[in-house]
Write a protein that holds these residues in place. Sequence first.
Motif, PDB file in Angstrom:
ATOM      1  N   ALA A  99      14.465 -70.958  -2.621  1.00 14.74           N
ATOM      2  CA  ALA A  99      15.057 -70.914  -3.963  1.00 14.74           C
ATOM      3  C   ALA A  99      16.015 -69.744  -4.027  1.00 14.74           C
ATOM      4  N   PRO A 100      16.967 -69.788  -4.941  1.00 10.75           N
ATOM      5  CA  PRO A 100      17.890 -68.659  -5.071  1.00 10.75           C
ATOM      6  C   PRO A 100      17.130 -67.374  -5.336  1.00 10.75           C
ATOM      7  N   ARG A 101      17.575 -66.299  -4.731  1.00 16.17           N
ATOM      8  CA  ARG A 101      16.909 -65.012  -4.891  1.00 16.17           C
ATOM      9  C   ARG A 101      17.062 -64.524  -6.334  1.00 16.17           C
ATOM     10  N   GLN A 102      15.945 -64.084  -6.923  1.00 15.37           N
ATOM     11  CA  GLN A 102      15.954 -63.593  -8.286  1.00 15.37           C
ATOM     12  C   GLN A 102      15.257 -62.238  -8.353  1.00 15.37           C
ATOM     13  N   GLU A 103      15.655 -61.442  -9.335  1.00 11.35           N
ATOM     14  CA  GLU A 103      14.969 -60.170  -9.554  1.00 11.35           C
ATOM     15  C   GLU A 103      13.587 -60.461 -10.120  1.00 11.35           C
ATOM     16  N   GLN A 104      12.569 -59.808  -9.549  1.00 13.30           N
ATOM     17  CA  GLN A 104      11.211 -60.029  -9.992  1.00 13.30           C
ATOM     18  C   GLN A 104      10.573 -58.711 -10.424  1.00 13.30           C
ATOM     19  N   ALA A 105       9.644 -58.809 -11.366  1.00  9.89           N
ATOM     20  CA  ALA A 105       8.931 -57.615 -11.802  1.00  9.89           C
ATOM     21  C   ALA A 105       8.025 -57.125 -10.677  1.00  9.89           C
ATOM     22  N   ALA A 106       7.753 -55.818 -10.686  1.00 11.58           N
ATOM     23  CA  ALA A 106       6.863 -55.254  -9.684  1.00 11.58           C
ATOM     24  C   ALA A 106       5.481 -55.884  -9.815  1.00 11.58           C
ATOM     25  N   PRO A 107       4.843 -56.206  -8.680  1.00 11.40           N
ATOM     26  CA  PRO A 107       3.522 -56.823  -8.755  1.00 11.40           C
ATOM     27  C   PRO A 107       2.507 -55.877  -9.375  1.00 11.40           C
ATOM     28  N   ALA A 108       1.552 -56.437 -10.095  1.00 14.46           N
ATOM     29  CA  ALA A 108       0.535 -55.616 -10.741  1.00 14.46           C
ATOM     30  C   ALA A 108      -0.451 -55.086  -9.708  1.00 14.46           C
ATOM     31  N   VAL A 109      -0.900 -53.857  -9.919  1.00 15.91           N
ATOM     32  CA  VAL A 109      -1.919 -53.259  -9.079  1.00 15.91           C
ATOM     33  C   VAL A 109      -3.273 -53.825  -9.505  1.00 15.91           C
ATOM     34  N   ALA A 110      -4.153 -54.050  -8.540  1.00 14.24           N
ATOM     35  CA  ALA A 110      -5.503 -54.526  -8.868  1.00 14.24           C
ATOM     36  C   ALA A 110      -6.289 -53.381  -9.499  1.00 14.24           C
ATOM     37  N   VAL A 111      -6.592 -53.505 -10.771  1.00 12.84           N
ATOM     38  CA  VAL A 111      -7.342 -52.479 -11.494  1.00 12.84           C
ATOM     39  C   VAL A 111      -8.803 -52.900 -11.561  1.00 12.84           C
ATOM     40  N   THR A 112      -9.702 -52.046 -11.061  1.00 15.22           N
ATOM     41  CA  THR A 112     -11.137 -52.339 -11.059  1.00 15.22           C
ATOM     42  C   THR A 112     -11.882 -51.231 -11.805  1.00 15.22           C
ATOM     43  N   TYR A 113     -13.213 -51.270 -11.731  1.00 18.55           N
ATOM     44  CA  TYR A 113     -14.026 -50.225 -12.349  1.00 18.55           C
ATOM     45  C   TYR A 113     -14.237 -49.026 -11.423  1.00 18.55           C
ATOM     46  N   ALA A 114     -13.778 -49.115 -10.189  1.00 16.03           N
ATOM     47  CA  ALA A 114     -14.009 -48.039  -9.229  1.00 16.03           C
ATOM     48  C   ALA A 114     -13.436 -46.718  -9.747  1.00 16.03           C
ATOM     49  N   GLY A 115     -14.285 -45.708  -9.805  1.00 19.35           N
ATOM     50  CA  GLY A 115     -13.863 -44.394 -10.272  1.00 19.35           C
ATOM     51  C   GLY A 115     -14.109 -44.166 -11.746  1.00 19.35           C
ATOM     52  N   THR A 116     -14.429 -45.228 -12.487  1.00 19.27           N
ATOM     53  CA  THR A 116     -14.772 -45.031 -13.890  1.00 19.27           C
ATOM     54  C   THR A 116     -16.225 -44.574 -13.984  1.00 19.27           C
ATOM     55  N   VAL A 117     -16.570 -43.988 -15.128  1.00 15.12           N
ATOM     56  CA  VAL A 117     -17.934 -43.523 -15.341  1.00 15.12           C
ATOM     57  C   VAL A 117     -18.405 -43.917 -16.734  1.00 15.12           C
ATOM     58  N   ALA A 118     -19.721 -43.970 -16.885  1.00 11.48           N
ATOM     59  CA  ALA A 118     -20.336 -44.170 -18.188  1.00 11.48           C
ATOM     60  C   ALA A 118     -21.004 -42.874 -18.603  1.00 11.48           C
ATOM     61  N   LEU A 119     -20.690 -42.402 -19.810  1.00 10.46           N
ATOM     62  CA  LEU A 119     -21.360 -41.255 -20.399  1.00 10.46           C
ATOM     63  C   LEU A 119     -22.483 -41.784 -21.296  1.00 10.46           C
ATOM     64  N   SER A 120     -23.258 -40.887 -21.874  1.00 12.57           N
ATOM     65  CA  SER A 120     -24.335 -41.306 -22.757  1.00 12.57           C
ATOM     66  C   SER A 120     -23.816 -41.975 -24.019  1.00 12.57           C
ATOM     67  N   ASN A 121     -22.576 -41.640 -24.405  1.00  8.43           N
ATOM     68  CA  ASN A 121     -22.039 -42.161 -25.666  1.00  8.43           C
ATOM     69  C   ASN A 121     -20.609 -42.674 -25.561  1.00  8.43           C
ATOM     70  N   CYS A 122     -20.009 -42.604 -24.393  1.00  8.38           N
ATOM     71  CA  CYS A 122     -18.586 -42.904 -24.234  1.00  8.38           C
ATOM     72  C   CYS A 122     -18.293 -43.385 -22.820  1.00  8.38           C
ATOM     73  N   SER A 123     -17.021 -43.559 -22.549  1.00  4.76           N
ATOM     74  CA  SER A 123     -16.530 -43.918 -21.224  1.00  4.76           C
ATOM     75  C   SER A 123     -15.736 -42.749 -20.640  1.00  4.76           C
ATOM     76  N   GLY A 124     -15.400 -42.851 -19.370  1.00  8.28           N
ATOM     77  CA  GLY A 124     -14.617 -41.797 -18.723  1.00  8.28           C
ATOM     78  C   GLY A 124     -14.209 -42.227 -17.332  1.00  8.28           C
ATOM     79  N   SER A 125     -13.644 -41.289 -16.576  1.00  5.13           N
ATOM     80  CA  SER A 125     -13.220 -41.588 -15.208  1.00  5.13           C
ATOM     81  C   SER A 125     -13.121 -40.310 -14.397  1.00  5.13           C
ATOM     82  N   VAL A 126     -13.350 -40.450 -13.103  1.00  2.00           N
ATOM     83  CA  VAL A 126     -13.112 -39.351 -12.169  1.00  2.00           C
ATOM     84  C   VAL A 126     -11.621 -39.329 -11.883  1.00  2.00           C
ATOM     85  N   VAL A 127     -10.981 -38.198 -12.131  1.00  2.00           N
ATOM     86  CA  VAL A 127      -9.525 -38.127 -12.006  1.00  2.00           C
ATOM     87  C   VAL A 127      -9.091 -36.945 -11.141  1.00  2.00           C
TER      88      VAL A 127
END
Length: 278
Positions: free
Chosen positions: A25-53
Motif C-alpha cells: 500500500a502507499p506509504r503513510q505517516e503512522q502514529a508511534a506504536p503504543a508501549v505495553a503498559v502493565t502493572y509491573a512496578g506499581t504498588v498498593a498502599l494501605s489506602n492508595c496506589s503508587g509506583s516504584v520510580v
Amino acid sequence: MNKPLAAAVLSVLLTGAAVTPAVAAPRQEQAAPAVAVTYAGTVALSNCSGSVVRTPASQPNDPALVLSNGHCLETGFPAAGEVVKDRASSRSFSLLNASGSRVATLRASKIAYATMTDTDVAIYQLTSTYAQIQSRYGISALTLDDAHPVQGTPVKVVSGYWKRTYSCNVDGFVYRLKEGEWTWKDSVRYTSSCNTVGGTSGSPVIDTTTGKVVAVNNTGNEDGGRCSVNNPCEVDEAGNVTVRQGINYAQQTYLVVPCVGPGNVIDLNRAGCALPKP
C-alpha cells in the motif's frame, strides 16, 4: 480526592486489532506504536496506589523511591502550606508484577518528600535499591519523564490498589485546581474515560507512547460541588471558576526530576527545583 471509599463498576472497552493488508500500500505517516503498559512496578498502599520510580539519572544501587500522593500519607493530609521532608517511616508497599499479582512487600525508610501545596505528591525512600528489586523480583522501576506532558497525549492510569487500568488522553491543563483548603498548579485534566475512583490516588499516569510517568493521579469532581473536598474546581488566570462533574485530574511529575540529586537524595536547593520548601 480519590480516597478508597468503595469499589466502582469499571466498563471495559475492547478494541479490535488492525489487520495489515497482504498487498503493498502507499506509504503513510503512522502514529508511534503504543508501549505495553502493565502493572509491573506499581504498588498498593494501605489506602492508595503508587509506583516504584526513578529519574533518568538514578543509578542501580540508589535506594529506590515510591511515588504516591501527599494526601495518601499514613500521618494524614498535610495542611495547606505544609511540606514534609525526611520524616522517618516504615510504611509497607505491595509490589506488583506485570499481571497484577503481589510478588513482594517493600519497606520505606523515610518520607523523603511530601506536600499538598502547589502539587499533591509523596515520595518515599525504600530500604531496597533498584538493583535489589530487579535481581530479587525481576521488576524495574518506572521512569519519570523530565518534560511537561502535551495536550492530547494518550495515557493510562494504573492503580495498584484496585489492579485496574484506565485509558484516556490528556484533555488539557488547569491553571489552578482548588479543593477545600488546597490549591494545585498546572494540573492535568483527563478526558472523561479516565473515570478514576477512590483508591486510585497515587497511581502513575503513564504516557503510552514512551512508557514514562508524566503525572500522579490525585482527584476528581464527584458531586458537582464547587471547590470543596472531593469536588475540585478549575480557576483560570482571570479568576473564573469552572466545575466539571465527573472529570478527574492528576499532578505533573516532571517537576520532581530536577529536585533529585545523586544517591536519589531530594535536594530542594538544586538548580531548576521548583517544589515547595518547608
